[in-house]
Design a protein around this motif. Structure first.
Motif, PDB file in Angstrom:
ATOM      1  N   THR A 154       0.728  -1.262   0.014  1.00  0.00           N
ATOM      2  CA  THR A 154      -0.068  -0.138   0.040  1.00  0.00           C
ATOM      3  C   THR A 154       0.747   1.343  -0.043  1.00  0.00           C
ATOM      4  OG1 THR A 154      -1.895   0.975   0.955  1.00  0.00           O
ATOM      5  CG2 THR A 154      -0.289   0.261   2.474  1.00  0.00           C
ATOM      6  N   HIS A 155       0.064   2.554  -0.038  1.00  0.00           N
ATOM      7  CA  HIS A 155       0.856   3.517   0.066  1.00  0.00           C
ATOM      8  C   HIS A 155       0.049   4.632   0.821  1.00  0.00           C
ATOM      9  CE1 HIS A 155      -2.359   5.581  -2.430  1.00  0.00           C
ATOM     10  NE2 HIS A 155      -2.338   4.601  -3.180  1.00  0.00           N
ATOM     11  N   PRO A 156       0.763   5.694   1.428  1.00  0.00           N
ATOM     12  CA  PRO A 156      -0.031   6.582   2.183  1.00  0.00           C
ATOM     13  C   PRO A 156      -0.939   7.672   1.630  1.00  0.00           C
ATOM     14  CG  PRO A 156       2.182   7.237   2.176  1.00  0.00           C
ATOM     15  CD  PRO A 156       1.931   6.014   1.245  1.00  0.00           C
ATOM     16  N   PHE A 157      -0.741   7.690   0.321  1.00  0.00           N
ATOM     17  CA  PHE A 157      -1.165   9.131  -0.229  1.00  0.00           C
ATOM     18  C   PHE A 157      -2.645   9.331  -0.260  1.00  0.00           C
ATOM     19  CE2 PHE A 157       2.917   8.266  -2.220  1.00  0.00           C
ATOM     20  CZ  PHE A 157       3.568   9.181  -1.374  1.00  0.00           C
ATOM     21  N   ASP A 158      -3.734   8.472  -0.402  1.00  0.00           N
ATOM     22  CA  ASP A 158      -5.200   8.391  -0.302  1.00  0.00           C
ATOM     23  C   ASP A 158      -5.387   8.918   1.288  1.00  0.00           C
ATOM     24  OD1 ASP A 158      -5.589   7.735  -2.847  1.00  0.00           O
ATOM     25  OD2 ASP A 158      -5.758   5.473  -2.001  1.00  0.00           O
ATOM     26  N   GLU A 159      -4.859   8.402   2.210  1.00  0.00           N
ATOM     27  CA  GLU A 159      -5.122   8.613   3.804  1.00  0.00           C
ATOM     28  C   GLU A 159      -4.443  10.344   4.015  1.00  0.00           C
ATOM     29  OE1 GLU A 159      -6.920   8.477   7.032  1.00  0.00           O
ATOM     30  OE2 GLU A 159      -6.914   6.828   5.559  1.00  0.00           O
ATOM     31  N   ILE A 160      -3.222  10.442   3.399  1.00  0.00           N
ATOM     32  CA  ILE A 160      -2.792  11.952   3.472  1.00  0.00           C
ATOM     33  C   ILE A 160      -3.676  12.835   2.922  1.00  0.00           C
ATOM     34  CG2 ILE A 160      -1.035  13.679   2.585  1.00  0.00           C
ATOM     35  CD1 ILE A 160       1.050  10.887   3.120  1.00  0.00           C
ATOM     36  N   PHE A 161      -4.286  12.563   1.552  1.00  0.00           N
ATOM     37  CA  PHE A 161      -5.232  13.426   0.939  1.00  0.00           C
ATOM     38  C   PHE A 161      -6.572  13.468   1.880  1.00  0.00           C
ATOM     39  CE2 PHE A 161      -8.593  14.560  -1.785  1.00  0.00           C
ATOM     40  CZ  PHE A 161      -8.120  15.670  -2.390  1.00  0.00           C
ATOM     41  N   LYS A 162      -6.982  12.611   2.237  1.00  0.00           N
ATOM     42  CA  LYS A 162      -8.277  12.660   3.160  1.00  0.00           C
ATOM     43  C   LYS A 162      -8.134  13.462   4.223  1.00  0.00           C
ATOM     44  CE  LYS A 162     -10.800   9.391   6.231  1.00  0.00           C
ATOM     45  NZ  LYS A 162     -10.950   8.078   6.591  1.00  0.00           N
ATOM     46  N   ARG A 163      -6.736  13.401   5.024  1.00  0.00           N
ATOM     47  CA  ARG A 163      -6.775  14.101   6.233  1.00  0.00           C
ATOM     48  C   ARG A 163      -6.235  15.661   6.061  1.00  0.00           C
ATOM     49  NH1 ARG A 163      -7.577  11.048  10.716  1.00  0.00           N
ATOM     50  NH2 ARG A 163      -7.793   8.768  10.041  1.00  0.00           N
ATOM     51  N   LEU A 164      -5.451  16.000   4.861  1.00  0.00           N
ATOM     52  CA  LEU A 164      -5.164  17.112   4.710  1.00  0.00           C
ATOM     53  C   LEU A 164      -5.937  17.984   3.749  1.00  0.00           C
ATOM     54  CD1 LEU A 164      -1.205  16.637   4.482  1.00  0.00           C
ATOM     55  CD2 LEU A 164      -2.686  17.609   6.477  1.00  0.00           C
ATOM     56  N   HIS A 165      -6.730  17.649   2.974  1.00  0.00           N
ATOM     57  CA  HIS A 165      -7.640  18.136   2.169  1.00  0.00           C
ATOM     58  C   HIS A 165      -8.572  19.212   2.737  1.00  0.00           C
ATOM     59  CE1 HIS A 165     -10.283  19.254  -1.467  1.00  0.00           C
ATOM     60  NE2 HIS A 165     -11.317  18.915  -0.450  1.00  0.00           N
ATOM     61  N   PRO A 166      -9.126  18.962   3.999  1.00  0.00           N
ATOM     62  CA  PRO A 166      -9.922  19.981   4.385  1.00  0.00           C
ATOM     63  C   PRO A 166      -9.174  20.959   5.382  1.00  0.00           C
ATOM     64  CG  PRO A 166     -10.142  17.928   5.687  1.00  0.00           C
ATOM     65  CD  PRO A 166      -9.357  17.500   4.331  1.00  0.00           C
ATOM     66  N   ALA A 167      -7.714  20.585   5.809  1.00  0.00           N
ATOM     67  CA  ALA A 167      -7.201  21.332   6.749  1.00  0.00           C
ATOM     68  C   ALA A 167      -6.854  22.760   6.192  1.00  0.00           C
ATOM     69  CB  ALA A 167      -5.795  20.956   7.047  1.00  0.00           C
ATOM     70  N   LYS A 168      -6.509  23.840   6.971  1.00  0.00           N
ATOM     71  CA  LYS A 168      -6.462  25.057   6.485  1.00  0.00           C
ATOM     72  C   LYS A 168      -4.810  25.397   6.525  1.00  0.00           C
ATOM     73  CE  LYS A 168     -10.817  26.323   6.055  1.00  0.00           C
ATOM     74  NZ  LYS A 168     -11.401  25.895   4.680  1.00  0.00           N
ATOM     75  N   GLY A 169      -4.332  26.499   5.975  1.00  0.00           N
ATOM     76  CA  GLY A 169      -3.017  26.419   6.083  1.00  0.00           C
ATOM     77  C   GLY A 169      -2.036  25.709   5.254  1.00  0.00           C
ATOM     78  N   ALA A 170      -0.733  25.647   5.781  1.00  0.00           N
ATOM     79  CA  ALA A 170       0.028  24.820   4.976  1.00  0.00           C
ATOM     80  C   ALA A 170       0.081  23.579   5.609  1.00  0.00           C
ATOM     81  CB  ALA A 170       1.684  25.501   5.406  1.00  0.00           C
ATOM     82  N   ARG A 171       0.044  22.358   4.327  1.00  0.00           N
ATOM     83  CA  ARG A 171      -0.437  21.042   4.587  1.00  0.00           C
ATOM     84  C   ARG A 171       0.916  20.359   3.776  1.00  0.00           C
ATOM     85  NH1 ARG A 171      -5.515  20.780   1.389  1.00  0.00           N
ATOM     86  NH2 ARG A 171      -4.190  22.073  -0.026  1.00  0.00           N
ATOM     87  N   TYR A 172       1.366  19.289   4.678  1.00  0.00           N
ATOM     88  CA  TYR A 172       2.482  18.450   4.356  1.00  0.00           C
ATOM     89  C   TYR A 172       2.600  17.227   4.711  1.00  0.00           C
ATOM     90  CZ  TYR A 172       5.955  22.484   3.109  1.00  0.00           C
ATOM     91  OH  TYR A 172       6.159  23.412   2.529  1.00  0.00           O
ATOM     92  N   GLY A 173       2.695  16.350   3.683  1.00  0.00           N
ATOM     93  CA  GLY A 173       2.982  14.841   3.870  1.00  0.00           C
ATOM     94  C   GLY A 173       4.355  14.626   3.856  1.00  0.00           C
TER      95      GLY A 173
END
Length: 181
Positions: free
Chosen positions: A83-102
């Motif tokens: 697996t890879h983490p990018f779907d989960e990173i997107f899910k968690r960071l898409h709604p976040a405000k400000g700078a977002r990093y994985g």
């Protein structure tokens, strides 16, 4: 006013990370958290190999972050690289405000690289910055492909992980969520 920074550390927990690699990865994660200004930064933690596990939702609590890092272990998500983490990173960071990093750490080759690259690019399109960090037998071309830019791709020695993570945290903190290394 400084922009809020939300970072998810995503660590490869496949069997090849057993022993010293995991010890160094934990040390690097602790150094990263210690360098961040938690009054303005939230840190989450994801472990992945054959499956994915969110170890910690983004938090500004230093004790929770430290405990989640300490709890990382091989085998909890399998021993391979399915697996890879990018779907989960997107899910968690898409709604976040400000700078977002994985920030994604790996020590070897992944299965299904094309799918991982496609999903990493989905993050890039949403202005979620992806930093790829690799060591050991990590695939440098793959790291560049998943990272938001060549400057966001780091290939280092296992013994330099702590310095690499510390430098990234310092840059993000000092530059208000912008990485320029």
């Amino acid at each position: 006013a400084r922009v809020h920074l939300t970072v998810y550390l995503a660590f490869d927990l496949s069997g090849s990370m057993s022993g010293q690699p995991l010890t160094e990865a934990k040390r690097a994660a602790h150094a990263f958290a210690e360098q961040c200004d938690l009054s303005n930064t939230s840190i989450g933690l994801i472990g992945f190999s054959d499956s994915l596990r969110v170890e910690l939702d983004a938090s500004q609590n230093a004790k929770k972050i430290s405990a989640a890092i300490n709890a990382l272990e091989i085998g909890r998500t399998g021993y391979g690289n399915e697996t890879h983490p990018f779907d989960e990173i997107f899910k968690r960071l898409h709604p976040a405000k400000g700078a977002r990093y994985g920030i994604v750490l790996a020590d070897g080759a992944w299965s299904h690289q094309d799918k991982a690259i496609k999903q990493a690019k989905r993050c890039h399109a949403d202005e979620i910055e992806i930093i790829g960090i690799g060591f050991g037998s990590a695939d440098e071309a793959f790291l560049r492909a998943i990272s938001s830019s060549d400057e966001h791709s780091f290939f280092t020695d296992m013994n330099k992980l702590t310095a690499t993570f510390s430098t990234i945290a310092q840059e993000l903190t000092e530059r208000g969520g912008k990485l320029r290394i």
